[in-house]
Scaffold this motif. Structure first.
Motif, short mmCIF file in Angstrom:
data_model
loop_
_atom_site.label_atom_id
_atom_site.label_comp_id
_atom_site.label_asym_id
_atom_site.label_seq_id
_atom_site.Cartn_x
_atom_site.Cartn_y
_atom_site.Cartn_z
N ARG A 10 0.83 -1.22 0.00
CA ARG A 10 0.00 0.00 0.00
C ARG A 10 0.86 1.26 0.00
NH1 ARG A 10 -3.32 3.01 4.00
NH2 ARG A 10 -2.52 1.72 5.69
N ASP B 260 2.47 1.75 -3.40
CA ASP B 260 1.47 2.21 -4.37
C ASP B 260 1.15 3.69 -4.16
OD1 ASP B 260 -0.81 1.77 -6.34
OD2 ASP B 260 -1.92 2.43 -4.56
N LEU B 261 0.98 4.11 -2.91
CA LEU B 261 0.68 5.52 -2.62
C LEU B 261 1.83 6.42 -3.06
CD1 LEU B 261 -0.96 5.16 0.90
CD2 LEU B 261 -2.09 6.00 -1.17
N ASP C 146 8.69 8.96 -14.65
CA ASP C 146 7.60 8.31 -15.39
C ASP C 146 7.86 8.27 -16.89
OD1 ASP C 146 6.10 7.72 -13.17
OD2 ASP C 146 4.77 9.45 -13.34
N ALA D 139 9.20 2.85 -9.39
CA ALA D 139 8.39 3.09 -10.58
C ALA D 139 8.57 2.01 -11.63
CB ALA D 139 8.73 4.46 -11.17
N GLU E 286 -1.99 18.66 -2.59
CA GLU E 286 -3.32 19.07 -3.05
C GLU E 286 -3.57 20.55 -2.76
OE1 GLU E 286 -5.82 16.28 -1.07
OE2 GLU E 286 -5.61 14.74 -2.63
N ILE F 266 0.44 14.32 0.88
CA ILE F 266 -0.63 14.41 -0.12
C ILE F 266 -1.46 15.67 0.12
CG2 ILE F 266 -2.78 13.34 -0.92
CD1 ILE F 266 -1.46 10.61 -0.40
N VAL G 120 4.08 5.92 -5.43
CA VAL G 120 4.16 6.00 -6.90
C VAL G 120 2.98 6.78 -7.45
CG1 VAL G 120 4.15 4.67 -9.03
CG2 VAL G 120 5.54 3.91 -7.09
N ARG G 121 1.79 6.49 -6.93
CA ARG G 121 0.58 7.13 -7.45
C ARG G 121 0.58 8.64 -7.19
NH1 ARG G 121 -4.54 6.27 -4.94
NH2 ARG G 121 -3.58 4.47 -3.93
N HIS G 122 1.08 9.03 -6.02
CA HIS G 122 1.09 10.45 -5.67
C HIS G 122 2.44 11.10 -5.90
CE1 HIS G 122 -2.97 10.59 -3.99
NE2 HIS G 122 -2.74 9.38 -3.52
N ARG G 123 3.38 10.37 -6.50
CA ARG G 123 4.68 10.90 -6.89
C ARG G 123 5.42 11.50 -5.69
NH1 ARG G 123 1.45 13.99 -9.94
NH2 ARG G 123 2.64 15.83 -9.27
N SER H 129 7.60 12.47 -11.36
CA SER H 129 6.90 12.78 -12.62
C SER H 129 7.87 12.74 -13.79
CB SER H 129 6.23 14.15 -12.54
OG SER H 129 7.19 15.19 -12.46
#
Length: 693
Positions: A115, A118-119, A225, A244, A314, A310, A121-124, A222
């Motif tokens: 988890r 994943d967080l 990627d 990544a 945001e 995060i 990588v997903r949120h860079r 980013s």
């Protein structure tokens, strides 16, 4: 007890929480000596440990450190190693020993590791997280393959202690060119080089048919990627590339090399096992690193820090746009307000500008990337036209519902603000972002659970907007009569000017309540800003006694709510406080919490109520008003926190003031308040002079 080998270490915020021990000044009282990694303080700590029989502790920032760089943001994670330090391949470290052992780093935490990866990588997420995302237009459209070359600052200790030197960067560049003859090489310079504070190894390079030099500050993940392979000497970007799923070639020996997951041009006799990327991540990010919970300011987990980062990402996107290039142009703010708000709005530096009026704002040449921001609901003259002509977006600002310990009119900085791009919650003439959220957003069970938790926390600790007044039981002589609390308001407040019709003064409200409930015991509580002398609306006590049975000037509004059966109000936030505590609320205006089926509304024919057609439960209202609408600020960590984070700050601050008998002084004494204002304004003047010199 720990003795620090440099004062800077002892001054790190929450360092005792992260190390688990208090700091002392004398080695004779200490059990440990702490220094920073392999730097001079680390070497000094090792010498002290030998001399005084202490355990050495080598400290370093964690791999998920903070939103921005260390000169502005304290660390949210810390490495505490009693053997060596991870970037020094010349000797063992606790991390290397763990990876060499028979221990399974994933045991009992496989799901958590998956988890967290994943967080990230997903949120860079990276060590620092302030940089804008990579602009894909920098890529060459005819690229057949893209290779990333990661530069580092000249003299970085991780280079020499990673078995490399300046020549390694020349070798790395030549190898990448030779091994990928059809590829385009993208050279990423270090952020410290971008800022001009340090030099790198590729400063002499220029773009050509094979290379593109990226000198701007870029979010590392980013950029990764878009790459097919990554070349590093000892940079942690190499491990982030592994996360990544990229192939990584190392010309030094960073902590993640030598375990079978990288293409290594150096080798280590000590690193004898094969480890997966998941095992490396578990060992380094779970076992080796300690985390601060940014909400509670206690020891936390990697997920606490991930959630915090995060939130910062945001919020930065909201304030400055996804490319992080927008500015906040704040119009018409007084100097003391500028001083209080600048830290909150400056998550990224040099993005906040203050302008006296629309003409001054126009001289700053706003663009569609910028936001024009003002206090309250109505824009300063000319700002609407400036926004229309430039494409700049607009924001209205107000205090949040859990503001501080102390009055805003006494210049106490806020811990929560509202930035509304639609309207503003107290002006019912038009919708606000809060009203739209309450009308349309379907709360998840998790949101309602979180709202119920925050409501219980607020109620159990007796919190409200300002948190100044004494908390003790009311002893009103009400007999068997129903007790109605009538909170006074500032009569020129915008929520009354825009949200009330038949009843719009404190006297008028008392008259109306007495007319509707002639047998009730009515308690009138003047507004704290009015009592302080800072705002308009003081109702003569003799006049108020015509309709009120008791005038309460000492007890907190929470104590009053807890002692009453009903609250009757025009638009006061006290009505919302009463709903949180399960009291009946009757409104005579159009406050944000009315019209949703939770209040009895005497002015229900007005425009706002025609828009509010949805029936909410209390937790749905709480989630919208407290969890989703405001922004919450943590001055110690210099970042945006959660509602619970500010609740805990207010509890700590108020309790400390009560214990030393200083809470009463926060609201008493006109001269004392004016002196506090004068000190702040002098600070503003001094800061302005410093910037202009």
């Amino acid at each position: 007890m720990i003795i620090a080998a440099s004062q800077g270490i002892a001054d790190i915020p929450f360092i005792s929480i992260l190390t688990g021990q208090d700091f002392c000044k004398s080695p004779r009282k200490a059990t440990h000596a702490a220094g920073w990694g392999a730097k001079k303080s680390g070497q000094r700590a090792a010498r002290w440990a030998l001399r005084y029989g202490l355990t050495p502790l080598f400290l370093e920032d964690g791999f998920l450190r903070s939103f921005g760089t260390g000169d502005r943001f304290p660390p949210l994670s810390l490495i505490v190693d009693d053997i060596g330090i991870y970037y020094d391949c010349t000797r063992p470290s606790a991390l290397e020993n763990l990876l060499n052992s028979d221990e399974d780093p994933l045991a009992g935490r496989r799901e958590d590791v998956a988890r967290a990866m994943d967080l990230m990588v997903r949120h860079r997420l990276s060590k620092y997280n302030h940089a804008p995302p990579f602009d894909a237009s920098r890529l060459r459209p005819d690229d057949r393959q893209r290779i990333l070359i990661v530069d580092q600052t000249a003299g970085d200790r991780s280079i020499g202690l990673g078995g490399a030197d300046a020549a390694s960067f020349d070798l790395m560049l030549k190898a990448a060119l030779d091994e990928h003859p059809a590829a385009t090489l993208y050279i990423k310079t270090h952020p410290e080089v971008v800022a001009g504070r340090k030099g790198g190894h590729y400063g002499h390079l220029r773009d050509d048919e094979r290379m593109v030099v990226l000198r701007e500050d870029i979010d590392p993940m980013s950029l990764i990627d878009h790459m097919d392979q990554v070349y590093v000497v000892s940079s942690t970007m190499g491990f982030e590339a592994l996360l990544a799923g990229k192939k990584v070639t190392c010309f030094g020996l960073p902590w993640y090399a030598g375990w079978g997951v990288t293409d290594d041009r150096l080798s280590s006799d000590r690193r004898t096992r094969s480890r997966s990327v998941e095992e490396l991540f578990a060992a380094a990010y779970f076992h080796y690193t300690r985390y601060l919970d940014p909400v509670t300011h206690q020891r936390g987990t990697i997920f606490d820090v991930i959630d915090w980062l995060i939130r910062q990402r945001e919020t930065a996107d909201f304030l400055y746009g996804p490319d992080r290039r927008g500015r906040l142009i704040c119009v018409g703010f007084r100097r003391w307000k500028q001083a209080n708000l600048t830290p909150i709005l400056s998550l990224l530096p040099n993005r906040v500008l203050f302008a006296r009026d629309a003409e001054a704002a126009g001289a700053l040449c706003p663009t569609a990337s910028d936001r024009l921001l003002w206090w309250g609901s109505e824009p300063p003259a000319g700002i609407a036209e400036l926004a229309a002509s430039t494409g700049a977006r607009t924001l209205r600002m107000e205090d949040g519902f859990l503001r501080s310990v102390g009055l805003g009119s006494d210049l106490i900085p806020p811990l929560s603000i509202v930035l509304d791009p639609v309207g503003v919650y107290f002006d019912p003439r038009t919708p606000s972002a809060l009203e739209r959220d309450l009308a349309a957003h379907i709360r998840t069970p998790a949101e309602e659970t979180a709202a119920a938790h925050i409501r219980r926390l607020i109620v159990s600790h007796g919190l409200t907007k300002y948190n100044l007044e004494q908390r003790r039981p009311a002893t009103w002589p009400s007999g068997d009569r129903a007790v109605i609390l009538v909170p006074g308001q500032v009569e020129d407040d915008a929520s009354i000017r825009f949200g009330c019709s038949a009843v719009s003064t404190n006297g008028g409200l008392l008259q109306s309540v007495r007319a509707h409930r002639p047998d009730a015991f009515i308690v009138y509580k003047p507004h704290p800003d009015v009592l302080s002398g800072n705002r308009k609306g003081k109702l003569a006590l003799q006049e108020a006694r015509q309709w009120a049975d008791h005038i309460e000037t000492g007890l907190s509004v929470v104590s009053c709510i807890e002692a009453c059966d009903e609250v009757h109000t025009m638009t006061s936030l006290t009505g919302f406080d009463a709903l949180l505590r399960g009291r009946k609320v009757v409104t005579y205006g159009q406050p944000f919490y009315a019209g949703w089926g939770l209040t009895e509304d005497r002015d229900a024919s007005r425009a706002a109520f025609s828009r509010r057609q949805r029936t909410l439960n209390l937790d749905e209202l709480t989630a919208g008003a407290l969890l989703r609408y405001p922004l919450y600020w943590d001055p110690a960590l210099r970042g945006f926190t959660s509602c619970e984070g500010v609740v805990r700050q207010i509890i700590r601050a108020r309790d400390e003031l009560e214990q030393c008998n200083r809470l009463e002084r926060m609201k008493s004494g006109y001269v004392r308040r004016q002196l506090r204002k004068a000190r702040l304004l002098l600070g503003v003047f001094a800061m302005k002079r410093k910037k202009t010199n």
